[in-house]
Design an enzyme around this catalytic site. Sequence first.
Site, PDB file in Angstrom:
ATOM      1  N   CYS A  59       0.849  -1.192   0.000  1.00 36.02           N
ATOM      2  CA  CYS A  59       0.000   0.000   0.000  1.00 36.02           C
ATOM      3  C   CYS A  59       0.887   1.245   0.000  1.00 36.02           C
ATOM      4  O   CYS A  59       1.868   1.295   0.742  1.00 36.02           O
ATOM      5  CB  CYS A  59      -0.890  -0.028   1.242  1.00 36.02           C
ATOM      6  SG  CYS A  59      -1.984   1.401   1.400  1.00 36.02           S
TER       7      CYS A  59
ATOM      8  N   GLU B 218      -8.631  -0.948  -2.882  1.00 36.24           N
ATOM      9  CA  GLU B 218      -8.966   0.488  -2.918  1.00 36.24           C
ATOM     10  C   GLU B 218     -10.324   0.746  -2.259  1.00 36.24           C
ATOM     11  O   GLU B 218     -10.496   1.751  -1.563  1.00 36.24           O
ATOM     12  CB  GLU B 218      -8.951   1.017  -4.353  1.00 36.24           C
ATOM     13  CG  GLU B 218      -7.595   0.935  -5.034  1.00 36.24           C
ATOM     14  CD  GLU B 218      -6.445   1.491  -4.212  1.00 36.24           C
ATOM     15  OE1 GLU B 218      -6.624   2.508  -3.505  1.00 36.24           O
ATOM     16  OE2 GLU B 218      -5.354   0.889  -4.255  1.00 36.24           O
TER      17      GLU B 218
END
Length: 196
Positions: free
Chosen positions: A105, A148
């Site tokens: 991430c 996401e």
Amino acid sequence: MILPIVAYGDPVLRKVAKDITQEYPKLEELITNMWETMYNAHGVGLAAPQVGLPIRLFVVDTAPFGDDEELDKEEQEQLKGFKKVFINAKIEAENGREWDFNEGCLSIPDIREDVKRKPEITIKYMDENFVSHTETYDGLLARVIQHEYDHIQGILFTDKLSSLKKRLLKSRLDKISKGKIDVEYKMKFPNIKKGR
């Protein structure tokens, strides 16, 4: 314009994001800036909370996965050509047997772990022109979208790890939140001591 990416520990990453309307101020500019920020950081997805905005917006471009030789040609082609804006997204179904895949991430640099996710999703969302879509995705595409989507739900991939794994990562996560990390893109750290 490249925006700073918010690091682990910032409260905005823990908020359930709010829906937006077409009247959201400078939305087109924000989307352009998010693409630029994501590409600059070599990401395949970026959610608005990662640039400090608790709104239901994320962008995905899986082209970098299109060269993965472990995937079949059809999936490579699908990933190469996938670039979308998701506004006010809602996952309506997740199906299949969970599978592991190594995730990272942009808000949690230098940490990658295997995460279990369902292989198929159905998602309803608006595109950048506020046209509504309901689509089903599977494989890596589904996974990137789920990652996401979690951001707009206030969830990070580290939340999906075992409690042992979380304990093992705790000091590294603390260092990230304090900015004690080398990163090649612009970031905003929540726990940096002022006056250093």
